[in-house]
Design a protein around this motif. Sequence first.
Motif, short mmCIF file in Angstrom:
data_model
loop_
_atom_site.label_atom_id
_atom_site.label_comp_id
_atom_site.label_asym_id
_atom_site.label_seq_id
_atom_site.Cartn_x
_atom_site.Cartn_y
_atom_site.Cartn_z
N ASP A 23 0.82 -1.21 0.00
CA ASP A 23 0.00 0.00 0.00
C ASP A 23 0.86 1.26 0.00
O ASP A 23 0.49 2.26 -0.61
N LYS A 24 1.98 1.21 0.68
CA LYS A 24 2.85 2.38 0.77
C LYS A 24 3.66 2.60 -0.50
O LYS A 24 3.86 3.75 -0.93
N CYS A 25 4.13 1.54 -1.11
CA CYS A 25 5.14 1.66 -2.17
C CYS A 25 4.60 1.54 -3.60
O CYS A 25 5.20 2.09 -4.52
N ILE A 26 3.53 0.82 -3.79
CA ILE A 26 3.01 0.60 -5.15
C ILE A 26 1.87 1.59 -5.38
O ILE A 26 0.77 1.41 -4.85
N THR A 27 2.17 2.61 -6.13
CA THR A 27 1.21 3.70 -6.29
C THR A 27 0.32 3.55 -7.52
O THR A 27 -0.76 4.10 -7.57
N GLY A 28 0.78 2.83 -8.50
CA GLY A 28 0.00 2.65 -9.73
C GLY A 28 -0.32 1.19 -9.94
O GLY A 28 -0.19 0.36 -9.06
N ASN A 32 4.96 -5.66 -15.44
CA ASN A 32 5.71 -6.92 -15.40
C ASN A 32 6.77 -6.93 -14.32
O ASN A 32 7.15 -7.98 -13.82
N LYS A 33 7.30 -5.75 -13.99
CA LYS A 33 8.27 -5.65 -12.91
C LYS A 33 8.15 -4.29 -12.24
O LYS A 33 7.55 -3.36 -12.78
N PHE A 34 8.70 -4.20 -11.03
CA PHE A 34 8.62 -2.97 -10.27
C PHE A 34 9.59 -1.94 -10.82
O PHE A 34 10.66 -2.28 -11.32
N SER A 39 10.85 -0.72 -6.09
CA SER A 39 11.69 -1.78 -5.56
C SER A 39 12.46 -1.31 -4.33
O SER A 39 12.54 -2.00 -3.31
N SER A 40 13.03 -0.11 -4.42
CA SER A 40 13.76 0.46 -3.30
C SER A 40 12.85 0.68 -2.10
O SER A 40 13.21 0.38 -0.96
N CYS A 41 11.66 1.20 -2.35
CA CYS A 41 10.69 1.44 -1.28
C CYS A 41 10.30 0.13 -0.61
O CYS A 41 10.25 0.04 0.62
N LEU A 42 10.01 -0.90 -1.40
CA LEU A 42 9.63 -2.19 -0.84
C LEU A 42 10.75 -2.78 0.02
O LEU A 42 10.50 -3.31 1.11
#
Length: 64
Positions: A23-28, A32-34, A39-42
Amino acid sequence: MQQEQQRAMINEMVAKLTSECWDKCITGTPGNKFSSSESSCLTNCAQRYMEMSMLIMKRFQSMQ
């Protein structure tokens, strides 16, 4: 019995970590890949979550 409780606790922790960091890191809409920022946020989120979980567990153990 204790091993089952530990497994359940670990599964719950992983589910919370996944949900909160996602919820915090994936905004859109994920592709196929981050992206590098996702990736850094996760990575950072998961690391902070695990560090805090370990700190809390150590505090509880020292109180016993």
